[in-house]
Design a protein around this motif. Structure first.
Motif, PDB file in Angstrom:
ATOM      1  N   ILE A  48      26.560  71.384 -11.571  1.00 32.53           N
ATOM      2  CA  ILE A  48      26.205  70.091 -10.961  1.00 32.53           C
ATOM      3  C   ILE A  48      27.469  69.366 -10.532  1.00 32.53           C
ATOM      4  CG2 ILE A  48      25.202  67.822 -11.389  1.00 32.53           C
ATOM      5  CD1 ILE A  48      23.175  69.237 -13.260  1.00 32.53           C
ATOM      6  N   ALA A  49      28.477  69.371 -11.380  1.00 33.10           N
ATOM      7  CA  ALA A  49      29.748  68.720 -11.056  1.00 33.10           C
ATOM      8  C   ALA A  49      30.346  69.309  -9.777  1.00 33.10           C
ATOM      9  CB  ALA A  49      30.720  68.856 -12.227  1.00 33.10           C
ATOM     10  N   ASP A  50      30.352  70.632  -9.674  1.00 34.49           N
ATOM     11  CA  ASP A  50      30.882  71.296  -8.481  1.00 34.49           C
ATOM     12  C   ASP A  50      30.046  70.972  -7.242  1.00 34.49           C
ATOM     13  OD1 ASP A  50      32.940  72.447  -9.910  1.00 34.49           O
ATOM     14  OD2 ASP A  50      31.959  74.398 -10.108  1.00 34.49           O
ATOM     15  N   LEU A  51      28.739  70.997  -7.392  1.00 26.77           N
ATOM     16  CA  LEU A  51      27.834  70.756  -6.268  1.00 26.77           C
ATOM     17  C   LEU A  51      27.977  69.339  -5.720  1.00 26.77           C
ATOM     18  CD1 LEU A  51      25.348  71.738  -4.559  1.00 26.77           C
ATOM     19  CD2 LEU A  51      23.939  70.657  -6.307  1.00 26.77           C
ATOM     20  N   ILE A  52      28.009  68.366  -6.613  1.00 32.12           N
ATOM     21  CA  ILE A  52      28.047  66.964  -6.196  1.00 32.12           C
ATOM     22  C   ILE A  52      29.473  66.492  -5.924  1.00 32.12           C
ATOM     23  CG2 ILE A  52      27.491  64.604  -6.918  1.00 32.12           C
ATOM     24  CD1 ILE A  52      25.119  65.720  -8.432  1.00 32.12           C
ATOM     25  N   GLY A  53      30.455  67.176  -6.504  1.00 29.56           N
ATOM     26  CA  GLY A  53      31.840  66.794  -6.290  1.00 29.56           C
ATOM     27  C   GLY A  53      32.316  65.700  -7.237  1.00 29.56           C
ATOM     28  N   ILE A  54      31.827  65.751  -8.480  1.00 28.34           N
ATOM     29  CA  ILE A  54      32.259  64.801  -9.498  1.00 28.34           C
ATOM     30  C   ILE A  54      32.778  65.591 -10.696  1.00 28.34           C
ATOM     31  CG2 ILE A  54      30.698  62.975  -8.774  1.00 28.34           C
ATOM     32  CD1 ILE A  54      28.817  63.750 -11.052  1.00 28.34           C
ATOM     33  N   ASP A  55      33.441  64.889 -11.614  1.00 30.50           N
ATOM     34  CA  ASP A  55      33.959  65.623 -12.759  1.00 30.50           C
ATOM     35  C   ASP A  55      32.878  65.850 -13.815  1.00 30.50           C
ATOM     36  OD1 ASP A  55      34.053  63.403 -14.667  1.00 30.50           O
ATOM     37  OD2 ASP A  55      35.833  62.724 -13.602  1.00 30.50           O
ATOM     38  N   PHE A  56      33.118  66.846 -14.625  1.00 33.08           N
ATOM     39  CA  PHE A  56      32.169  67.301 -15.646  1.00 33.08           C
ATOM     40  C   PHE A  56      31.776  66.179 -16.599  1.00 33.08           C
ATOM     41  CE2 PHE A  56      31.430  69.276 -19.832  1.00 33.08           C
ATOM     42  CZ  PHE A  56      30.369  70.113 -19.513  1.00 33.08           C
ATOM     43  N   ASP A  57      32.746  65.366 -17.012  1.00 37.05           N
ATOM     44  CA  ASP A  57      32.460  64.269 -17.942  1.00 37.05           C
ATOM     45  C   ASP A  57      31.499  63.250 -17.346  1.00 37.05           C
ATOM     46  OD1 ASP A  57      33.993  65.305 -20.022  1.00 37.05           O
ATOM     47  OD2 ASP A  57      35.811  64.303 -19.321  1.00 37.05           O
ATOM     48  N   LYS A  58      31.610  63.020 -16.047  1.00 36.28           N
ATOM     49  CA  LYS A  58      30.706  62.071 -15.398  1.00 36.28           C
ATOM     50  C   LYS A  58      29.274  62.615 -15.394  1.00 36.28           C
ATOM     51  CE  LYS A  58      32.000  59.315 -12.015  1.00 36.28           C
ATOM     52  NZ  LYS A  58      32.366  58.756 -10.682  1.00 36.28           N
ATOM     53  N   VAL A  59      29.118  63.912 -15.201  1.00 37.27           N
ATOM     54  CA  VAL A  59      27.788  64.529 -15.253  1.00 37.27           C
ATOM     55  C   VAL A  59      27.170  64.295 -16.624  1.00 37.27           C
ATOM     56  CG1 VAL A  59      26.486  66.697 -15.169  1.00 37.27           C
ATOM     57  CG2 VAL A  59      28.294  66.265 -13.501  1.00 37.27           C
ATOM     58  N   LYS A  60      27.960  64.502 -17.658  1.00 41.90           N
ATOM     59  CA  LYS A  60      27.463  64.294 -19.017  1.00 41.90           C
ATOM     60  C   LYS A  60      27.056  62.838 -19.249  1.00 41.90           C
ATOM     61  CE  LYS A  60      29.709  66.235 -22.365  1.00 41.90           C
ATOM     62  NZ  LYS A  60      30.783  66.745 -23.236  1.00 41.90           N
ATOM     63  N   LYS A  61      27.846  61.897 -18.720  1.00 41.76           N
ATOM     64  CA  LYS A  61      27.538  60.476 -18.876  1.00 41.76           C
ATOM     65  C   LYS A  61      26.267  60.104 -18.124  1.00 41.76           C
ATOM     66  CE  LYS A  61      32.253  59.008 -19.707  1.00 41.76           C
ATOM     67  NZ  LYS A  61      33.418  58.299 -19.195  1.00 41.76           N
ATOM     68  N   ILE A  62      26.085  60.676 -16.940  1.00 41.90           N
ATOM     69  CA  ILE A  62      24.870  60.394 -16.168  1.00 41.90           C
ATOM     70  C   ILE A  62      23.654  60.935 -16.906  1.00 41.90           C
ATOM     71  CG2 ILE A  62      23.618  60.827 -14.022  1.00 41.90           C
ATOM     72  CD1 ILE A  62      26.417  60.954 -12.647  1.00 41.90           C
ATOM     73  N   ARG A  63      23.747  62.145 -17.410  1.00 45.92           N
ATOM     74  CA  ARG A  63      22.636  62.711 -18.192  1.00 45.92           C
ATOM     75  C   ARG A  63      22.288  61.806 -19.370  1.00 45.92           C
ATOM     76  NH1 ARG A  63      20.459  67.987 -17.616  1.00 45.92           N
ATOM     77  NH2 ARG A  63      21.845  69.415 -16.538  1.00 45.92           N
ATOM     78  N   GLU A  64      23.298  61.325 -20.078  1.00 47.68           N
ATOM     79  CA  GLU A  64      23.070  60.423 -21.205  1.00 47.68           C
ATOM     80  C   GLU A  64      22.378  59.147 -20.739  1.00 47.68           C
ATOM     81  OE1 GLU A  64      26.809  59.731 -23.167  1.00 47.68           O
ATOM     82  OE2 GLU A  64      27.038  61.853 -23.670  1.00 47.68           O
ATOM     83  N   ARG A  65      22.852  58.586 -19.623  1.00 49.52           N
ATOM     84  CA  ARG A  65      22.263  57.352 -19.068  1.00 49.52           C
ATOM     85  C   ARG A  65      20.794  57.566 -18.710  1.00 49.52           C
ATOM     86  NH1 ARG A  65      20.253  53.319 -17.537  1.00 49.52           N
ATOM     87  NH2 ARG A  65      21.132  51.680 -16.264  1.00 49.52           N
ATOM     88  N   LEU A  66      20.454  58.778 -18.330  1.00 49.86           N
ATOM     89  CA  LEU A  66      19.085  59.116 -17.945  1.00 49.86           C
ATOM     90  C   LEU A  66      18.272  59.639 -19.124  1.00 49.86           C
ATOM     91  CD1 LEU A  66      19.804  60.882 -14.541  1.00 49.86           C
ATOM     92  CD2 LEU A  66      19.126  58.507 -14.924  1.00 49.86           C
TER      93      LEU A  66
END
Length: 81
Positions: A48-66
């Motif tokens: 997901i990080a590679d696809l969207i162009g964000i860092d891995f930690d941000k993906v984890k934070k978004i998942r947590e937020r959701l």
């Protein structure tokens, strides 16, 4: 047409996760629907990080937020575009 289980058209939010697309965009700079599409396909966080162009930690934070949303949301969730 009736309201779907997932989308509350009055608020533009996904009722199962109780968050709006604009909140996620403002907080993380990420399109919520693109993120949810990637999650619904069962992609790993690094993919997901590679696809969207964000860092891995941000993906984890978004998942947590959701609420630690997973691919169980399904590919057919309704979008309020």
């Amino acid at each position: 047409m009736g309201r779907s289980n997932m989308t509350d058209n009055r608020k533009g939010s996904l009722s199962k996760i109780d968050v709006s697309a604009s909140q996620i965009k403002k907080e993380f700079g990420v399109d919520l629907y693109l993120f949810l599409d990637a999650v619904s396909l069962g992609l790993r966080d690094d993919e997901i990080a590679d696809l969207i162009g964000i860092d891995f930690d941000k993906v984890k934070k978004i998942r947590e937020r959701l609420g630690n949303i997973s691919s169980e949301i399904g590919i057919n969730f309704k979008k309020n575009i």
